[in-house]
Enzyme design. Sequence first.
Site, mmCIF file in Angstrom:
data_model
loop_
_atom_site.group_PDB
_atom_site.id
_atom_site.type_symbol
_atom_site.label_atom_id
_atom_site.label_comp_id
_atom_site.label_asym_id
_atom_site.label_seq_id
_atom_site.Cartn_x
_atom_site.Cartn_y
_atom_site.Cartn_z
ATOM 1 N N GLY A 1 43.108 39.510 42.403
ATOM 2 C CA GLY A 1 43.346 37.978 41.893
ATOM 3 C C GLY A 1 44.211 36.666 41.464
ATOM 4 O O GLY A 1 45.167 36.137 42.537
ATOM 5 N N THR B 1 40.582 45.861 38.585
ATOM 6 C CA THR B 1 40.890 45.870 39.903
ATOM 7 C C THR B 1 40.851 44.437 40.846
ATOM 8 O O THR B 1 42.460 43.877 41.396
ATOM 9 C CB THR B 1 41.205 47.029 40.051
ATOM 10 O OG1 THR B 1 41.299 48.041 39.889
ATOM 11 C CG2 THR B 1 42.019 47.175 42.374
ATOM 12 N N ASP B 2 39.713 44.489 41.632
ATOM 13 C CA ASP B 2 39.510 42.954 41.929
ATOM 14 C C ASP B 2 40.292 41.858 41.013
ATOM 15 O O ASP B 2 41.105 40.755 41.634
ATOM 16 C CB ASP B 2 38.264 42.345 41.938
ATOM 17 C CG ASP B 2 37.548 43.317 43.223
ATOM 18 O OD1 ASP B 2 38.530 43.355 43.863
ATOM 19 O OD2 ASP B 2 36.077 43.449 43.432
ATOM 20 N N LEU B 3 40.060 41.832 39.751
ATOM 21 C CA LEU B 3 40.742 40.153 38.994
ATOM 22 C C LEU B 3 42.037 40.653 38.590
ATOM 23 O O LEU B 3 42.206 39.021 38.463
ATOM 24 C CB LEU B 3 39.169 40.573 37.574
ATOM 25 C CG LEU B 3 38.695 40.288 37.280
ATOM 26 C CD1 LEU B 3 38.055 40.206 36.317
ATOM 27 C CD2 LEU B 3 37.900 39.070 38.073
#
Length: 466
Positions: free
Chosen positions: A237, A232-234
């Site tokens: 990003g 989810t972070d990636l």
Amino acid sequence: MLSAALGGRSGGGGGVGGLWRSLRRPGRASSAAPPAAGARSLAARSSSLPFPQDGSPGPRPSASNVKPLDGVKILDLTRVLAGPFATMNLGDLGAEVIKVERPGAGDDTRAWGPPFIGKESVYFLSVNRNKKSIAINMKNSRGAKIIRELAAVSDVFVENYVPGKLAEIGLGYEDIKKIAPHIVYCSITGYGQTGPMVQRGGYDSIAAAVSGLMHITGHEEGEPVRVGVAMTDLATGLYACGAIMAGLLQRYKTGKGLHIDCNLMSSQVACLTHVAANYLNCKIEGKRWGTAHGSIVPYQAFKTKDGYIVVGAGNDQQFVTVCKILNLPEVSKDSRYKTNTLRVQNRKELIDILSTRFSEKTTSKWLRLFEGSGVPYGPINNMQQVFSDPQVLHNGLLMEMNHPTAGRIVVPGPGVRYSEFAVSHPKPPPLVGQHTVEILKGMLGYEDNAIEELLHTGAVAQHEVR
């Protein structure tokens, strides 16, 4: 002091560096043409564009490894993963990334370990190449003033603070817009700039749970599980990286900056794709399938005699081929399995038959049998196997750097290659405040005595070997 720095460093030839800088010089933003006129001028000014107008895939033949973001300055106030991953990718494309860190501690992930190489966190080293670090105490009024000065000579401002926090010290979008109307200001948060969850901190696992990703991840009859890396972070990003590129192009057309609202929950919900569409259109609730697929059979991992192999039959002909390789001709002729729709309906019986046969041979034996068949297949590799895989090595996915204290480090390289320039010769992740003096002098024109005073008052800090 600021006007002297507005020229920035030169980009390659008449490329993108000069383009961005010409649009942020005083007076240019206010005199920008309306969108329609800007769109017409786009073709008229095509000789200055960083991409060709004839549909060809790369820069003009005269380009000599000029990167698309050469000359673009990015002021990076992000920490942990989503923001640093976005700005690292922009740095790979030539942008000059100025990473603003807390004096002393720096980015939170500098303390995330083990493992460490020397005193450096491997986590931090994995997502912060091609950046410069300036250590600024933003709670100090002079520190906040330096950030405003840097924003005035930058093209992009990226931050991942809880909404409203930066505005409290005069660094919110509306504050920065007044002094830098050209700025592409990207905010990365957990849930967005407004709404009932706006004040919640953004953490990958929580956002993955709230957005439904955990609900569809795990064994079919098991508990929900977290994906092995912070996807989810990636994903956020990558969304931020693309949005910033779009913002720069939008500014080229209009002469104006803009605010980008990028958040973990929205990014992950958008990435639910067909699972979301199944529910929204057919009221089919998402579920966990383990390694299998809800709409394609077979498409999953099978246990072999000594490991696992993943095989996918995306069409009926591929299924016939799978049955031929497994020496199960009667299965391909069975009326229950003639089409993918029938195979989905009769999933359990078919998977039982295939699983029994796959268990009879080793993974390497099955890999040899599937080679050249046209059927998608592959082993489930561990890290050692991944980074000794011939295709991984061929694709240049190992990036080596010499770090000033950690020595030689190796990290995963960029996932994209380009015909006319290379993402190569990376700069190692910086030490906290490693470039403080360089940035104050080079970008803002500070004299030595002014820098000494800032260091003495604690507004800024420079690197000290720990």
